[in-house]
Structure formats: structure tokens, C-alpha cells
Design an enzyme around this catalytic site. Structure first.
Site, short mmCIF file in Angstrom:
data_model
loop_
_atom_site.label_atom_id
_atom_site.label_comp_id
_atom_site.label_asym_id
_atom_site.label_seq_id
_atom_site.Cartn_x
_atom_site.Cartn_y
_atom_site.Cartn_z
N LYS A 19 0.83 -1.28 -0.05
CA LYS A 19 0.07 0.07 -0.01
C LYS A 19 0.92 1.41 0.17
O LYS A 19 0.76 2.21 -0.78
CB LYS A 19 -1.02 0.06 1.16
CG LYS A 19 -1.86 -1.28 1.42
CD LYS A 19 -2.76 -1.04 2.38
CE LYS A 19 -2.23 -1.06 3.89
NZ LYS A 19 -1.76 -2.32 4.20
N ARG A 94 -9.73 0.77 8.61
CA ARG A 94 -9.40 -0.28 8.91
C ARG A 94 -10.38 -1.09 9.74
O ARG A 94 -10.35 -2.32 10.09
CB ARG A 94 -8.03 -0.42 9.78
CG ARG A 94 -7.00 -0.77 9.01
CD ARG A 94 -5.75 -0.41 10.11
NE ARG A 94 -4.48 -1.22 10.12
CZ ARG A 94 -3.38 -0.90 9.39
NH1 ARG A 94 -3.55 0.29 8.70
NH2 ARG A 94 -2.42 -1.34 9.37
N ARG A 133 11.63 -5.54 5.26
CA ARG A 133 11.58 -4.22 4.57
C ARG A 133 12.28 -3.12 5.57
O ARG A 133 12.44 -3.39 6.72
CB ARG A 133 10.23 -3.59 4.23
CG ARG A 133 9.11 -3.60 5.63
CD ARG A 133 7.78 -3.23 4.95
NE ARG A 133 6.92 -3.03 6.00
CZ ARG A 133 5.69 -2.87 5.91
NH1 ARG A 133 5.06 -2.94 4.60
NH2 ARG A 133 4.77 -2.75 7.12
N ARG A 166 14.17 0.71 10.00
CA ARG A 166 13.26 -0.58 10.21
C ARG A 166 12.22 0.01 11.38
O ARG A 166 12.46 0.24 12.06
CB ARG A 166 13.84 -1.58 10.29
CG ARG A 166 14.82 -2.11 9.06
CD ARG A 166 15.61 -3.57 9.86
NE ARG A 166 16.71 -3.67 8.61
CZ ARG A 166 16.43 -4.56 7.43
NH1 ARG A 166 15.23 -5.11 7.42
NH2 ARG A 166 17.51 -4.60 6.90
N ARG A 178 -0.75 -8.74 13.13
CA ARG A 178 -1.28 -7.57 12.24
C ARG A 178 -2.06 -8.06 10.89
O ARG A 178 -3.00 -7.84 10.72
CB ARG A 178 0.02 -6.56 11.58
CG ARG A 178 0.27 -5.66 12.73
CD ARG A 178 1.68 -5.21 12.52
NE ARG A 178 1.97 -4.63 11.13
CZ ARG A 178 3.29 -4.57 10.82
NH1 ARG A 178 4.24 -5.17 11.24
NH2 ARG A 178 3.36 -3.97 9.32
P1 ADP Z 1 1.01 -2.08 8.02
O1 ADP Z 1 -0.24 -1.97 7.23
O2 ADP Z 1 2.02 -2.49 7.26
O3 ADP Z 1 0.52 -2.65 9.42
P2 ADP Z 1 0.75 0.67 8.86
O4 ADP Z 1 1.85 1.72 8.84
O5 ADP Z 1 -0.46 1.02 8.15
O6 ADP Z 1 1.41 -0.69 8.47
O7 ADP Z 1 0.21 0.58 10.35
C1 ADP Z 1 1.06 0.04 11.55
C2 ADP Z 1 0.13 -0.18 12.90
O8 ADP Z 1 -0.55 1.21 13.08
C3 ADP Z 1 -0.95 -0.99 12.68
O9 ADP Z 1 -0.64 -2.40 13.18
C4 ADP Z 1 -1.79 -0.54 13.93
O10 ADP Z 1 -1.24 -0.56 15.20
C5 ADP Z 1 -1.78 1.22 13.62
N1 ADP Z 1 -2.84 1.68 12.70
C6 ADP Z 1 -2.40 2.10 11.60
N2 ADP Z 1 -3.70 2.63 10.79
C7 ADP Z 1 -4.67 2.17 11.74
C8 ADP Z 1 -6.23 2.45 11.74
N3 ADP Z 1 -6.62 2.89 10.57
N4 ADP Z 1 -6.92 1.83 12.63
C9 ADP Z 1 -6.28 1.39 13.74
N5 ADP Z 1 -4.82 1.25 13.85
C10 ADP Z 1 -3.96 1.69 12.76
#
Ligand code: ADP
Ligand code: ZN
Length: 224
Positions: A19, A94, A133, A166, A178
Site C-alpha cells: 500500500k 481499517r 523491509r 526499520r 497484524r
Molecule cells: P501495516 O499496514 O503494514 O500494518 P501501517 O503503517 O499502516 O502498517 O500501520 C502500523 C500500525 O499502526 C498498525 O499495526 C496499527 O497498530 C496502527 N494503525 C495504522 N492505521 C490504523 C487504523 N486505521 N486503525 C487502527 N490502527 C491503525
């Protein structure tokens, strides 16, 4: 004459689906603004704001931060003037609650979701992608130990920076948590956007440029 609405593009997909990489390519190509709730939350954690303090341990465990915190952070960012060019939502919504809040926010502004693109990938490959990554510390360009090393060893392709970082949650164990959160809470949103007639699915297991091509076609066709 009808005025063209700014695009609102949603990227759906598990951690590691690409993404962030794709959002950055779309920014360059279409002048849209990437809005990553993960990046906004990491900035809040780094700044030590109350929201950041509350989010930190949840993020480290691979869980989802509360809708309340995420929505407050997102609404703040949506109020910035650059967002008027159109946005790519990366990692948001999400949960059902976040999707409903976004629908209400857009409706209030007379806007609609342009497209919600589901990046479809295999779970096992995602653990490997996430675990290897890293990003440029200066410009944020994404790299991977096996799939996308910088062209010159230790030098960012984009900005010539030499420092890389990282994420603390990019370990195999946290990636599994996740991924489960994605399947339990986020994957059901695919049906939500399908019912609205804005869903597109892309096979996101192939090369980055091929996926970018498919996404570019969708954005081009849907914003025409
Ligand atoms: P990835 O999609 O690779 O897990 P992100 O950078 O999008 O990485 O998100 C990292 C963390 O941030 C998630 O595991 C979660 O804890 C939190 N997070 C990000 N976006 C949201 C969201 N829209 N709702 C709830 N938690 C979120
Ligand atoms: Zn860089």
C-alpha cells in the site's frame, strides 16, 4: 458544467501488500496526497503526544489503535489545505466504525470514495515481505532485503540519502498479529465498498511496476 471532485482513493490490503509503495507512486504520478494513518500514528508516538502515548503499546503488539484516536488524527490531517488535491488513504479505514466515519465525513463535504482497491496477496508471502523491509530515513522510499535493494549499495535511489530505518513492528511475530487483525477487522470492508460499487481488486503478488500500472489505469478511468 460539473466540477471534478478531488479523488478519494482507498488502498485495502494486509500489511506488506504494498500500500505504501503504491501510494507513493500514485502521489508522484497523479499529484494526489498520501495519507497513511500508520505514518501519522508513528509521528504521534515519536512526538510523545497523548494519542501517541496511548497508541504505542498497541502498535508494538500488532493490534489496532482505537477508532477514537485514529479518527481524531485523520480528521486533523484532512483539514490541511494540500488534501484538496485528492487523497490516497493508505491503511485507513481499517474497521467498520472507521469506514462509517469516513462515509459521514465525505458526505458532509459533498464527496464520495472514487475507488477502493483491494490489493490481493498470499498471507505467507506477506510475513516475508514485512520482515525484510526498510525505508530511507530522509525521504521515506521503501526497500526490501530480498526484493528491492537500492541500486547503489547503501544509497537511496530517490534522494541519495545514506541513512535507512526499520519499523519496530516489522518482525515476523508482530506481522502475524497484524495479519490476523487485518482478516478479522479490515477484510470485511471489501464487501462494504463492493456494495457501494467502488471496489476494484488487483493481484498484488506481481512486480511493483505491474501493480502500479493496474492501479494507474483504475485511477485514470475512475477520475475521468
Ligand atoms: P501495516 O499496514 O503494514 O500494518 P501501517 O503503517 O499502516 O502498517 O500501520 C502500523 C500500525 O499502526 C498498525 O499495526 C496499527 O497498530 C496502527 N494503525 C495504522 N492505521 C490504523 C487504523 N486505521 N486503525 C487502527 N490502527 C491503525
Ligand atoms: Zn531517500
Amino acid at each position: 458544467m460539473t466540477e471534478t471532485q478531488p479523488a478519494v482513493l482507498i488502498l485495502l490490503g494486509p500489511p506488506g501488500a504494498g500500500k505504501g509503495t503504491q501510494a507513493r507512486m500514485l502521489e508522484d504520478r497523479f499529484g494526489l496526497v498520501q495519507l497513511s494513518t500508520g505514518d501519522l500514528l508513528r509521528a504521534a508516538v515519536a512526538a510523545g503526544t497523548p494519542a501517541g502515548l496511548a497508541a504505542k503499546s498497541v502498535m508494538e503488539a500488532g493490534g489496532l489503535v482505537s477508532d477514537e484516536i485514529v479518527l481524531a488524527i485523520l480528521k486533523d490531517r484532512m483539514a490541511d489545505p494540500d488534501v484538496a488535491r485528492g487523497v490516497i488513504l493508505d491503511g485507513f479505514p481499517r474497521t467498520d466504525g472507521q469506514a462509517a466515519a469516513l462515509d459521514a465525513l465525505l458526505e458532509g463535504a459533498g464527496q464520495k470514495v472514487t475507488a477502493a482497491v483491494s490489493l490481493e496477496v498470499d498471507d505467507a508471502a506477506m510475513i516475508e515481505r514485512v520482515s525484510g523491509r526498510f525505508t530511507c530515513a530522509t525521504c521515506g522510499e521503501g526497500y526490501h532485503d530480498h526484493f528491492k535493494q537500492p541500486r547503489r549499495d547503501g544509497v537511496c535511489d530517490k534522494c541519495d540519502g545514506t541513512a535507512f530505518k526499520r519499523r519496530a513492528d516489522d518482525t515476523a511475530e508482530t506481522a502475524r498479529a497484524r495479519l490476523s487483525a487485518y482478516h478479522a477487522q479490515t477484510a470485511p470492508l471489501i464487501a462494504h465498498y463492493d456494495a457501494k460499487g467502488v471496489l476494484e481488486r488487483i493481484d498484488a503478488m506481481g512486480p511493483i511496476d505491474q501493480i502500479a500500472g493496474a492501479l494507474g489505469q483504475i485511477v485514470g478511468a475512475r477520475s475521468a
